[in-house]
Scaffold this motif. Structure first.
Motif, PDB file in Angstrom:
ATOM      1  N   VAL A   1      41.022  41.600  50.360  1.00 49.86           N
ATOM      2  CA  VAL A   1      41.230  42.680  49.382  1.00 49.86           C
ATOM      3  C   VAL A   1      42.604  42.535  48.741  1.00 49.86           C
ATOM      4  N   ASN A   2      42.630  42.455  47.428  1.00 51.46           N
ATOM      5  CA  ASN A   2      43.871  42.448  46.655  1.00 51.46           C
ATOM      6  C   ASN A   2      44.068  43.867  46.112  1.00 51.46           C
ATOM      7  N   GLU A   3      44.868  44.650  46.830  1.00 56.14           N
ATOM      8  CA  GLU A   3      45.021  46.054  46.457  1.00 56.14           C
ATOM      9  C   GLU A   3      45.710  46.202  45.107  1.00 56.14           C
ATOM     10  N   ALA A   4      46.671  45.319  44.821  1.00 54.51           N
ATOM     11  CA  ALA A   4      47.396  45.435  43.543  1.00 54.51           C
ATOM     12  C   ALA A   4      46.455  45.212  42.367  1.00 54.51           C
ATOM     13  N   ALA A   5      45.584  44.209  42.492  1.00 56.40           N
ATOM     14  CA  ALA A   5      44.654  43.911  41.404  1.00 56.40           C
ATOM     15  C   ALA A   5      43.385  44.753  41.482  1.00 56.40           C
ATOM     16  N   GLY A   6      43.152  45.341  42.642  1.00 56.98           N
ATOM     17  CA  GLY A   6      41.938  46.137  42.805  1.00 56.98           C
ATOM     18  C   GLY A   6      40.686  45.291  42.824  1.00 56.98           C
TER      19      GLY A   6
ATOM     20  N   LEU B   1      30.999  44.893  44.536  1.00 58.84           N
ATOM     21  CA  LEU B   1      32.188  45.682  44.834  1.00 58.84           C
ATOM     22  C   LEU B   1      33.195  45.627  43.699  1.00 58.84           C
ATOM     23  N   ASN B   2      33.374  44.442  43.125  1.00 64.71           N
ATOM     24  CA  ASN B   2      34.324  44.319  42.011  1.00 64.71           C
ATOM     25  C   ASN B   2      33.857  45.106  40.795  1.00 64.71           C
ATOM     26  N   THR B   3      32.555  45.133  40.554  1.00 63.63           N
ATOM     27  CA  THR B   3      32.034  45.938  39.450  1.00 63.63           C
ATOM     28  C   THR B   3      32.309  47.420  39.693  1.00 63.63           C
ATOM     29  N   MET B   4      32.082  47.871  40.936  1.00 54.77           N
ATOM     30  CA  MET B   4      32.336  49.273  41.284  1.00 54.77           C
ATOM     31  C   MET B   4      33.808  49.620  41.155  1.00 54.77           C
ATOM     32  N   LEU B   5      34.681  48.756  41.688  1.00 56.90           N
ATOM     33  CA  LEU B   5      36.117  49.030  41.623  1.00 56.90           C
ATOM     34  C   LEU B   5      36.641  48.987  40.193  1.00 56.90           C
ATOM     35  N   GLY B   6      36.063  48.082  39.397  1.00 59.20           N
ATOM     36  CA  GLY B   6      36.507  47.960  38.012  1.00 59.20           C
ATOM     37  C   GLY B   6      36.223  49.194  37.179  1.00 59.20           C
TER      38      GLY B   6
ATOM     39  N   ARG C   1      41.941  54.048  44.598  1.00 68.62           N
ATOM     40  CA  ARG C   1      42.626  53.835  45.884  1.00 68.62           C
ATOM     41  C   ARG C   1      41.743  54.259  47.056  1.00 68.62           C
ATOM     42  N   ARG C   2      41.034  55.389  46.899  1.00 65.28           N
ATOM     43  CA  ARG C   2      40.118  55.827  47.959  1.00 65.28           C
ATOM     44  C   ARG C   2      38.996  54.810  48.158  1.00 65.28           C
ATOM     45  N   ALA C   3      38.495  54.266  47.062  1.00 63.61           N
ATOM     46  CA  ALA C   3      37.422  53.283  47.162  1.00 63.61           C
ATOM     47  C   ALA C   3      37.896  52.019  47.869  1.00 63.61           C
ATOM     48  N   ILE C   4      39.118  51.590  47.588  1.00 64.11           N
ATOM     49  CA  ILE C   4      39.655  50.401  48.254  1.00 64.11           C
ATOM     50  C   ILE C   4      39.789  50.638  49.755  1.00 64.11           C
ATOM     51  N   ARG C   5      40.218  51.866  50.141  1.00 64.34           N
ATOM     52  CA  ARG C   5      40.304  52.165  51.575  1.00 64.34           C
ATOM     53  C   ARG C   5      38.929  52.100  52.234  1.00 64.34           C
TER      54      ARG C   5
END
Length: 577
Positions: free
Chosen positions: A178-183, A199-204, A212-216
């Motif tokens: 997980v790259n938190e800075a880039a999400g 996951l990248n589509t969802m985070l994007g 941030r909650r999603a990354i956790r």
């Protein structure tokens, strides 16, 4: 410090009995004695000379040995079932599959006399007094006669338990970086790339606090918290329980029995001893011997997208044999080949979700457009593959098929709409059933379709979702597969039994993916299964553990039978009826 988990099972102590000492009833067990020896560290193995080569052949090749085996098995059948039963069992095969025994109609072997039976009982008591064979558990190293996998085995003739031991060393890895800075996330295994894309589509699509909650949440689901993550210990415990509770005789009902005349009470019940530990820890795998190395990637427990695979390190038929040794200097004789490779025999790669989720592999879904029961071109193609894959092997009736049509609740507000949906669900089922019964791909049809298709019915869902506009084709009542129990079959030497190759209308062989074979072809297990008098092992879509389901049948115990014969030094064992 990493954790090491040893197998813990509760056993009864051997009790007193008023029965004759020569009977040894099943409830007189000495499992507690077994377990005390199992918990005792054993740095090595007691081996049988000449039987620890990397390819243990399970077959008797000497004609006299074959005749003795035939004679003893015929005697055992005549004693328990009579002459006619023996003749029926041992008549030559009519379906082209070889039987282990051929019996001449004129051969009549009389049951044991009273004196012969008393002698057999004395010999059986002496056999039991020998104790652990070939020595205390884990016993002898067994390399599967199929050339795939291996384990250790020991037999206690008094408790009549065949202990199968596998020591597995686990390595735990994150499923995603997980790259938190880039999400963004990156999959650690190729099989997880589709999950990473989702996951990248969802985070994007998120930003700020929501992102941030999603990354956790992603990190909790796809990453371990560190070397001491308690979830790793629980995984090893649950894995061990899963295998021991599925493959042992207490779960399968499969028990071995001596085929030596007069020894009918001598049994062998399979018990599993799965030792799990972290790789690299002192004593990993139990005494330092490791049968399998496992790589566990963190995935959510409800996500089986990782898939599982077993690799073979010793005796793998897919790995070419090493080149012949070159001649020594000065024309000397060639150097001796290197000693057989030591364990581990196998590697296991899997995700956490494959332990806790049972995927449905015996249901095929055919989708329809809203308010329609017409098959689209894509669905006809899917049904064609189903027909080719699910043909019955020659001489077999084929698996049971049930067809259930479904309709969404759109229109249920009126009586006419409800009647329409009920008709639509049944019609979708009838359309699929008729296609399966009446379609040929080249010269190939769904064998015995008329008798295999048992139920054709429809049901209306409570939901308006489009996903309910479908028909389900269910094989053998839709039993789910215990994936890691299937993979364990590979670890002990079993081949896949599902169908992964079909012939199209032009009779061209097409590989659909996987390591199975064509319908009806013999698997790598078949020769051993037939030699041991077990059912044939062929490629077929069914509920077998090595096909699509979780049912363990006698032919899946072939390497356990090999182990029993190896450690006792006797070929006179059979599956108890």
């Amino acid at each position: 410090m990493g954790s090491q988990i040893k197998s813990r099972q509760t056993h009864r102590k051997e009790g007193k009995s008023n029965r004759s000492k020569t009977e040894y009833p099943l409830n007189q067990q000495s499992d507690a004695h077994d377990q005390r020896l199992i918990q005792t560290p054993n740095p090595g193995f007691i081996s049988i000379p000449g039987q620890n080569s990397p390819f243990i052949s399970p077959f008797l090749t000497h004609p006299e040995s074959q005749r003795n085996l035939r004679r003893s098995m015929i005697q055992a059948m005549q004693i328990t079932g009579g002459n006619q039963a023996a003749q029926r069992l041992f008549l030559p095969s009519t379906n082209g599959l070889p039987l282990a025994i051929e019996m001449q109609p004129s051969t009549v072997i009389q049951p044991l006399t009273a004196a012969e039976r008393r002698q057999a009982q004395r010999e059986m008591r002496e056999f039991r007094r020998r104790g652990w064979m070939p020595g205390p558990e884990p016993g002898a190293l067994v390399r599967s006669g199929t050339g795939m996998g291996g384990f250790s085995a020991a037999y206690n003739p008094r408790s009549m338990n065949l202990w199968i031991t596998l020591n597995i060393a686990f390595t735990f890895e994150n499923g995603m970086d997980v790259n938190e800075a880039a999400g963004t996330v990156t999959a650690r295994d190729a099989s997880l790339r589709p999950s990473a894309d989702a996951l990248n589509t969802m985070l994007g699509a998120l930003a700020g606090a929501a992102k941030r909650r999603a990354i956790r949440r992603v990190k909790r689901g796809w990453q371990w918290s560190g070397a001491n993550d308690r979830r790793t210990t629980r995984f090893m415990q649950d894995y061990r329980s899963n295998i021991q509770n599925v493959w042992g005789s207490s779960a399968t009902g499969i028990v071995f029995q001596s085929s030596r005349p007069g020894w009918e009470r001598q049994l062998a019940r399979v018990k599993l001893n799965i030792n799990t530990s972290r790789d690299g820890v002192a004593g990993a795998g139990g005494g330092g011997l490791i049968h399998c190395r496992a790589r566990i990637l963190k995935t959510p427990e409800n996500d089986p997208s990782m898939g599982s695979s077993v690799g073979y390190l010793v005796g793998n038929p897919r790995i070419p044999a090493p080149p012949a040794p070159a001649a020594g200097a000065g024309g000397a004789a060639p150097a001796a080949p290197p000693a057989p490779a030591a364990p581990p025999f196998t590697t296991l790669t899997t995700g956490v979700g494959d332990l806790y989720t049972r995927p449905q592999k015996t249901i095929t879904e055919i989708t329809f457009n809203q308010n329609d029961a017409t098959l689209t071109a894509d669905m006809r193609g899917l049904l064609n593959v189903f027909i080719l894959r699910n043909r019955a092997p020659a001489g077999r009736p084929g698996t049971r098929i049930d067809i259930i049509g479904k309709a969404s609740s759109v229109g249920n507000a009126t009586p006419a709409g409800r009647r329409r949906n009920q008709w639509l669900a049944r019609q979708r089922a009838r359309v699929v059933a008729n296609y399966l019964k009446n379609t040929a791909i080249g010269a190939q049809t769904l064998t015995h379709a008329a008798t295999r298709i048992r139920t054709v019915t429809g049901t209306v869902a409570e939901s308006r979702a489009q996903e309910f506009c479908r028909t389900e084709i269910i094989i053998e009542r839709g039993r789910r597969q215990n994936v890691l129990a299937h993979e364990f079959g590979h670890m002990i030497g079993l081949d896949d039994e599902y169908v992964s190759k079909v012939r199209n209308a032009a009779n061209v062989l097409v590989n659909l993916g996987g390591t199975g074979g064509e319908v009806g072809q013999a698997t790598r297990n078949n020769a051993m299964a037939r030699h041991y008098g077990m059912p044939a092992s062929v490629y077929e879509q069914n509920d077998n553990i090595m096909s699509l389901g979780s049912t363990i049948r006698p032919q899946h115990y072939i390497t356990f039978m090999q182990a029993l014969r190896q450690v006792t030094g006797s070929e006179q064992w059979q599956v108890k009826a």
